[in-house]
Structure formats: C-alpha cells, structure tokens
Design an enzyme around this catalytic site. Structure first.
Site, PDB file in Angstrom:
ATOM      1  N   ASP A   1     -15.004  -1.687 -10.358  1.00  6.30           N
ATOM      2  CA  ASP A   1     -16.223  -1.150  -9.755  1.00  6.30           C
ATOM      3  C   ASP A   1     -16.204  -1.066  -8.234  1.00  6.30           C
ATOM      4  OD1 ASP A   1     -16.243  -3.869  -9.397  1.00  6.30           O
ATOM      5  OD2 ASP A   1     -18.358  -4.139  -9.870  1.00  6.30           O
ATOM      6  N   GLU A   2     -15.070  -1.312  -7.597  1.00 10.02           N
ATOM      7  CA  GLU A   2     -15.047  -1.173  -6.138  1.00 10.02           C
ATOM      8  C   GLU A   2     -13.641  -0.825  -5.656  1.00 10.02           C
ATOM      9  OE1 GLU A   2     -15.548  -4.637  -3.618  1.00 10.02           O
ATOM     10  OE2 GLU A   2     -15.231  -5.967  -5.333  1.00 10.02           O
TER      11      GLU A   2
ATOM     12  N   ASP B   1     -18.714   0.486  -3.559  1.00  9.50           N
ATOM     13  CA  ASP B   1     -19.027  -0.605  -4.488  1.00  9.50           C
ATOM     14  C   ASP B   1     -20.124  -0.120  -5.428  1.00  9.50           C
ATOM     15  OD1 ASP B   1     -19.180  -3.025  -5.733  1.00  9.50           O
ATOM     16  OD2 ASP B   1     -20.104  -4.099  -4.059  1.00  9.50           O
TER      17      ASP B   1
END
Length: 354
Positions: free
Chosen positions: A105-106, A10
């Site tokens: 983003d993860e 993350d």
C-alpha cells in the site's frame, strides 16, 4: 543545484478501504482487517471509523475489541489486495519506472525525469491520486519533496486523501518545526529520551553536534544530524536482491519485562508480515535476534518442514524468546528475519496474515 523530485504515495487504510468499497454493509462502520480476538489475532489495518476509537495496526485484536466492542472483524483477502496493488503500480508506471515499493500500500517514486515530460512532481502526484480515485474508487495520500525522508513525512500530514508539497526552500524550516515524534524512524522510546534532553522539535535537535548525537544514540546519531538539516541522499531503489526479509527495533532504554518484549515483538512481526506480503514469498526459517545492554548478541533459529505462514510468526518468535537465556538481562534490540525461501509459490499457497 538540481534537486530530486520524490513522491511518497501511501494508500489510506488500504485493506479496510477495499473491504468497505466491495461490501456496502461495511461502509461508514468501524472495521478491522485481521485475526479474531479469541484466536490471538492482530490488527492488520483498521478503517478510519475504527481508528477514532484508538485502534491501530499491530494492536492485538482483543484490545481492539475492548476499545470498540461493536467493531467488525474481517478476514483478509490478500489475493484481492495484491491485485489492487498491481493496478496501483500500473498507474505509477505511467509516469516513472523508478519505483520502490515498501509494502502493498505504499511506495516511493522518483519523477526527477518523468515519462510524460510533465516536469512538476506536484502535478504528477495530483494525477496519480485522481487516477486511483477514479479508476479504483480508493483514496491515497501523497507527499512530494526533494528526498525520501521529507516526502514520507509529508504524505502522512493530511490523511486521508491528502497531498502535501515541501519545496527545496522550505525543507529545513519544515523539519525544524516538526515535533520529534513525527520523525520517521524515531519511536516512542527514542522520543522519550530526546524529551529528557529537552529535544521536542527538529530545531531543538539541530542544536546538538554530530559527535554528541553519536555518543548519545550510536551510529544513528549521524542520520539524525543530517536529516534535521534536510540531507537524505538515499536513492529510490526499484530493484533489490532478495535473500531474507526482516525487521528489527533498537530501544534506547533497555527492556527487562517479558510483557514489554512481547509488545515489541508483535510490532516487529507486523512489519515483517507487510514485507512478506509485498514480495509474496514464504520462508522455512525464522531467526530471532537479541542484543543485550552490553552489546552482546545472540540468535535463535526455527526451521519448519513447510514454509512458515505469516500468522505463525508472532508465536514462533515468542516461543524462541521464552527459551533464550535472557533472565535479568536488559535487552536493547530485537529482530525477526525470515529466510530460506520457498522456490516456487503458487496461487494455491497464498499468504495469510494473523
């Protein structure tokens, strides 16, 4: 018994961190990436300096400004965020092709069998974090464990730039000590109901039988029963057929006030926005799903003549809610789905957010 090796990576305040990296004047300052307050914008990401004031994603920009009057509002640059996300994905692929992105983003990575024969998921996570920092000047937090549920929670424990490993022998004891509010998938309303049942930690939840949890929480009670025992057999899924993108939330306490429903819709819209960003698609149709306390369900649809841009989603959903027959009826679920996707999305039609 062979255990899977799962990593959840993350990025730390991804959009805001990129802006601070690329603009020296933003460094060490509270910034919000998202829409402006006077345009009824919503926070996409807040820097850690802004989070210190209580600002978080999906919050109305006007509230963020009230919490921190000197906060800087930055227009999103999704072409840049997408490019950086692809660079991060390339780093992941050095170790495995079994990657399940959740957003720009993860992502989950299954490194049970890794390309470099390193064998240690913890060492792989360390190498990934180091590569992201060295090559992209960004930080990531990672959780390492035997399943997706624990890995995701672990990645959030020591942010920013954290790395947490929960080994097989520690999974159950880790979950037993975990505050119920930290369980991924348990929101504020569910946590409040559990607290009223004297459930404050995983150990408290573990005292309840499966039939009792199902009777109190519905089908999700099966998930609660398994997960508190460390059982999560969901695979990391690198490929999915895309027909629609959506999100929904179930409330264990029925909602009646429009202000409460509006707040929930903004949160749901933000989730849908992140998923649309990830896939880089736009759809012509928005569907609002409403389920009442008696489990009766209705939907309301809106189809536009051009693809719906992300910044329009919250208002369209609210407009549909306003015309739905909900007066004096308790609502237990709201959902937003985007479908009827545009066949070809060029760079000239880049998605925008809020």
């Amino acid at each position: 018994m062979a255990f899977r090796k799962i990593i959840h990576v993350d990025m730390d305040a991804f959009y805001a961190s990129i802006e601070q990296r690329d603009h020296a004047t933003y460094q060490n300052r509270p910034i919000v990436v998202g829409g402006l307050p006077h345009q009824r914008g919503v926070v996409a990401t807040a820097s850690y300096e802004a989070r210190a004031f209580g600002i978080h994603s999906a919050m109305p920009s006007s509230k963020a400004q009230a919490l921190c009057p000197h906060v800087l509002f930055v227009k999103p640059r999704f072409d840049v965020y997408k490019a950086v996300s692809q660079e991060i994905r390339a780093i992941f692929r050095r170790y495995t092709d079994v990657i399940e992105p959740l957003s720009l983003d993860e992502a989950y990575l299954d490194v049970t069998t890794d390309k470099s024969d390193i064998g240690s998921a913890l060492e792989i996570a360390q190498e990934i974090k180091s590569a992201i920092k060295k090559e992209l000047s960004l930080t990531a937090s990672a959780g390492v464990s035997v399943n997706k549920f624990v890995a995701k929670i672990a990645s959030d424990l020591n942010k920013p730039d954290g790395l947490t490993f929960i080994g097989p022998s520690k999974v159950e004891s880790f979950i037993e000590k975990l505050p119920i509010e930290k369980f991924h998938g348990i929101g504020k309303v569910t946590a409040k109901k559990m607290n009223s049942m004297q459930i404050y930690t995983g150990a408290d939840l573990k005292l309840f039988s499966k039939p009792d949890l199902v009777s109190r929480f519905g089908k999700v009670g099966n998930f609660y029963y398994d997960i508190v025992r460390g059982v999560d057999n969901r695979p990391v899924q690198p490929f999915r057929e895309l027909k629609s993108i959506g999100a929904e939330d179930t409330f264990n306490e029925d909602l009646f006030e429009f202000s409460d429903l509006r707040e929930e819709l903004l949160i749901i819209a933000a989730k849908v926005a992140k998923r649309l960003e990830l896939k880089q698609v736009r759809g012509y149709t928005l569907t609002l799903k409403i389920k009442f306390s008696d489990f009766k369900q209705i939907t309301r649809n809106y189809t536009h003549h051009v693809p719906i841009v992300i910044e329009e989603i919250p208002q369209i959903a609210l407009d549909l809610l306003k015309i739905a027959p909900i007066a004096d009826r308790g609502i237990r679920l709201l959902g937003i789905t985007i479908s009827n996707f545009q066949q070809n999305t060029s760079n000239d039609h880049q998605l925008s957010l809020f």
